[in-house]
Design an enzyme around this catalytic site. Structure first.
Site, PDB file in Angstrom:
ATOM      1  N   TYR A   1      46.770  31.364   8.291  1.00 10.44           N
ATOM      2  CA  TYR A   1      47.686  32.416   8.123  1.00 10.44           C
ATOM      3  C   TYR A   1      47.796  33.458   9.136  1.00 10.44           C
ATOM      4  CZ  TYR A   1      49.382  31.020   3.414  1.00 10.44           C
ATOM      5  OH  TYR A   1      49.885  30.455   2.437  1.00 10.44           O
TER       6      TYR A   1
ATOM      7  N   ASP B   1      62.838  35.117  -1.906  1.00 11.53           N
ATOM      8  CA  ASP B   1      61.347  35.565  -2.557  1.00 11.53           C
ATOM      9  C   ASP B   1      62.028  36.635  -3.489  1.00 11.53           C
ATOM     10  OD1 ASP B   1      58.903  36.071  -3.098  1.00 11.53           O
ATOM     11  OD2 ASP B   1      58.461  34.826  -1.333  1.00 11.53           O
TER      12      ASP B   1
ATOM     13  N   TRP C   1      47.853  25.249   0.996  1.00  8.47           N
ATOM     14  CA  TRP C   1      47.625  26.726   1.289  1.00  8.47           C
ATOM     15  C   TRP C   1      46.241  27.256   1.079  1.00  8.47           C
ATOM     16  CZ3 TRP C   1      48.188  31.576  -0.817  1.00  8.47           C
ATOM     17  CH2 TRP C   1      48.626  31.444  -2.166  1.00  8.47           C
TER      18      TRP C   1
ATOM     19  N   ASP D   1      54.494  28.043  -5.673  1.00  4.18           N
ATOM     20  CA  ASP D   1      53.663  28.687  -5.692  1.00  4.18           C
ATOM     21  C   ASP D   1      53.607  29.920  -6.540  1.00  4.18           C
ATOM     22  OD1 ASP D   1      55.431  29.869  -3.847  1.00  4.18           O
ATOM     23  OD2 ASP D   1      54.125  31.298  -3.020  1.00  4.18           O
ATOM     24  N   GLU D   2      52.376  30.454  -7.075  1.00  6.42           N
ATOM     25  CA  GLU D   2      52.275  31.580  -7.936  1.00  6.42           C
ATOM     26  C   GLU D   2      53.289  31.998  -8.798  1.00  6.42           C
ATOM     27  OE1 GLU D   2      50.188  34.005  -4.138  1.00  6.42           O
ATOM     28  OE2 GLU D   2      52.439  34.163  -4.248  1.00  6.42           O
TER      29      GLU D   2
ATOM     30  N   TRP E   1      53.747  35.565   6.835  1.00  4.81           N
ATOM     31  CA  TRP E   1      54.612  36.149   5.688  1.00  4.81           C
ATOM     32  C   TRP E   1      54.824  37.620   6.111  1.00  4.81           C
ATOM     33  CZ3 TRP E   1      55.988  33.108   1.808  1.00  4.81           C
ATOM     34  CH2 TRP E   1      55.196  31.918   1.953  1.00  4.81           C
ATOM     35  N   THR E   2      55.796  38.207   5.808  1.00  6.33           N
ATOM     36  CA  THR E   2      56.218  39.471   6.268  1.00  6.33           C
ATOM     37  C   THR E   2      56.072  40.756   5.496  1.00  6.33           C
ATOM     38  OG1 THR E   2      58.594  38.734   6.259  1.00  6.33           O
ATOM     39  CG2 THR E   2      57.678  38.258   8.278  1.00  6.33           C
TER      40      THR E   2
ATOM     41  N   HIS F   1      58.510  33.739  -7.729  1.00  6.09           N
ATOM     42  CA  HIS F   1      59.048  34.276  -6.719  1.00  6.09           C
ATOM     43  C   HIS F   1      60.672  34.317  -6.576  1.00  6.09           C
ATOM     44  CE1 HIS F   1      55.248  35.156  -4.458  1.00  6.09           C
ATOM     45  NE2 HIS F   1      55.075  34.053  -4.749  1.00  6.09           N
TER      46      HIS F   1
HETATM   47  C1  ACM Z   1      51.778  31.455  -0.451  1.00 10.39           C
HETATM   48  O1  ACM Z   1      51.053  31.959   0.440  1.00 10.39           O
HETATM   49  N1  ACM Z   1      51.906  32.036  -1.635  1.00 10.39           N
HETATM   50  C2  ACM Z   1      52.199  30.038  -0.096  1.00 10.39           C
END
Ligand code: ACM
Ligand code: ZN
Length: 549
Positions: free
Chosen positions: A433, A202, A408, A335-336, A484-485, A272
């Site tokens: 999540y 990432d 997601w 994503d994003e 996610w951390t 990312h």
């Molecule tokens: C994500 O939560 N960006 C896949």
């Protein structure tokens, strides 16, 4: 009178031992009401089976996986009850837990446990199925230190609803040591999970050793410092990083495989990617300089698909990733990925022209450029016998022909993909999540990203909505929770965010929807909690606190 007093004393003494949790608690009874609840539990006539120090575990000789299964069961029973059965390949007529294959069932993860006075028989349609039977048996056992454990006569018939039962852990935002990743994999196995989606790259860190691109280790794996809290302007001044060597990655892959868990690695592209760009700035649209991200968010600098070197890089990385991870699925993220740099980049614009990409159907030419990246990477992986999963943004523009969509942002992307005949894994934020808060009373909670996903919400998740036809529902391969951390740096906190929500997710993934019942689940959870305590996992207590109030 004297005898009565002595009995009273003995009772008090054994109570003392039981409540101390040390010494021999004598005998106790197994309880099949475990999490996830088996499909059918039929109590039968007759006397109970008694597990003691003389009980043996037998398995078919010559089968390495079954031998390992037998060893797991011996370890698990010893850990829970203090009783360690001996393992043998000898056929036993009595006082044995018999592990065997050959159950006829179209579901390869189906198993049956039969318990009578003489034996406990775990029969599976595969070695993995036997492993789930073992997990059910170990969760049935009382947690303590016993000389005898009785198992009432019963027949348990069980099989999972979904073939894909996943959990994702992000080790890019905060690196986690190998030993902890293994402990986490054990936790997944305890909940009958069979896919570990490992988010390894990432903006804030690259965690996979790649021989062809050594600066990924030297530069991309380390950020200079980390923002404090939710993107305040203050930084901690402390470098954070780490990466896994190939030996470590292969070791973790093997460890997971022994527990029937496939690791699906994710290399998130084309967005990312700041950590990689910091090491190889020539792969970006502007040429940099770039820095491994020190804060959280979605960054405008992404890979430049106008440059051929970008594909050389991705194919080189993915070639090594395939050498490490035998998984059929490789997660390519997607994503994003903002399009702002591409809009201004001469190389990207030349590529758009060359490909004849245009704004259409509500998507820009740049969206179709991301579709081009995804399809090209998909083809590369397909040519090597692998298949891609991408986050639901890969639907924007044109979906790659063989892609599986991980939905997601909501259920919508997954529904759309299933209607198009694509496979889907459902993991919508609203239910899945685990970086979101588990309580609305966030005052005493460790910092989280926000949101609110309590245990009951997770439990209520239905991954195959009725908008889909029966045929389309077949494309819903399963469900997954994501952790996610950004705000989670240490293993104890990872566990705290995961538990007990993973228990609820396991019933979503495993049970037939008509059989789920949240109140019943709550009555079964304390036994699993005792096992969490025994195994040294940290967990949130809100649901237990509420019950005791
Ligand atoms: C994500 O939560 N960006 C896949
Ligand atoms: Zn570009």
């Amino acid at each position: 009178m004297k005898t009565f007093k002595r009995l009273q004393l003995m009772a008090a003494f054994s109570f003392l031992l039981a409540s101390c949790g040390t010494g021999d608690n004598g005998s106790a009874e197994a309880d099949y009401q475990v999490v996830p609840l088996p499909d059918q539990i039929e109590m039968t006539e007759g006397k109970a089976f008694t597990l003691t120090g003389s009980t043996r575990i037998t398995y078919p000789g010559g089968n390495e996986k079954m031998e390992r299964n037998a060893a797991f069961l011996a370890d698990f029973l010893e850990l829970s009850t203090g009783i360690r059965p001996e393992i043998t390949t000898d056929e036993a007529k009595k006082d044995a837990v018999i592990l065997s294959l050959g159950l006829q069932d179209e579901n390869p993860e189906a198993y049956r446990i039969q318990i009578d006075r003489q034996n406990i028989w775990i029969e599976g349609a595969s070695e993995a199925a036997v492993f789930y039977g073992i997990q059910t048996l170990r969760k049935s056992a009382p947690v303590g230190n016993y000389s005898h454990v009785t198992f009432s006569p019963a027949t348990i018939t069980d099989a999972p609803r979904f073939g894909y039962r996943g959990m994702m852990l992000d080790v890019a935002r905060h690196f986690q040591p190998v030993e902890f990743v293994k402990k986490y994999i054990d936790l997944l196995a305890l909940h009958h999970i069979n896919r570990f989606h490992w988010h390894l790259t990432d903006d804030q860190g690259w965690r996979i050793a790649i021989d062809a691109y050594p600066k990924l280790m030297e530069i991309s794996s380390m950020r200079r410092e980390t923002v404090i809290g939710r993107n305040t302007d203050e930084y901690d001044g402390t470098p954070h990083g780490g990466y896994y060597t190939k030996e470590e990655l292969k070791d973790v892959v093997a460890y997971a495989a022994e527990r029937y868990i496939t690791i699906i690695p994710e290399v998130d592209l084309p967005g990312h990617m700041l950590a990689a760009l910091a090491a190889y700035p020539e792969l970006g649209c502007t040429g940099g300089p770039y820095e491994v991200a020190r804060k959280w968010g979605v960054f405008e600098d992404v890979l430049c698909p106008g440059k051929e070197e970008t594909f050389t890089f991705l194919e080189g990385v993915l070639t090594e990733v395939m050498e490490i991870f035998p998984s059929w699925y490789i997660h390519i993220g997607g994503d994003e990925a903002p399009k702002t740099r591409w809009e201004k980049c001469p190389d990207c614009q030349a590529r758009i022209k060359e490909l004849g990409l245009k704004d259409r159907n509500g998507h820009t030419a740049e969206h179709y450029l991301q579709s081009y990246v995804t399809a090209r990477i998909e083809k590369f992986l397909n040519d090597h016998g692998r298949s891609i999963i991408g986050w639901d943004e890969i639907l924007e523009g044109e979906l790659a022909p063989n892609a599986t969509v991980m939905s997601w942002r909501s259920m919508d992307g997954g529904i759309q993909a299933a209607q198009m005949g694509h496979d889907v894994i459902m993991t919508p934020t609203e239910y899945c999540y685990f970086d979101y808060y588990q309580t609305q009373d966030t005052e005493g909670e460790p910092l989280a990203i926000g949101g609110y996903v309590p245990l009951e919400k997770v439990y209520s998740f239905e991954p195959a909505p009725d908008q889909l036809t029966a045929e389309q529902k077949n494309h819903i391969l399963g469900a997954q929770a994501n952790l996610w951390t950004e705000y989670i740096s240490d293993p104890e906190h990872v566990e705290y965010m995961t538990l007990p929500r993973l228990a609820a997710m396991s019933e979503v993934q495993w049970m037939q929807p008509g059989k789920k019942n949240y109140d019943d689940f709550l009555t079964r959870l304390p036994h699993l909690r005792a096992l969490y305590d025994k195994l040294g996992y940290h967990y949130a207590t809100h649901v237990f606190d509420e019950k005791s109030r």
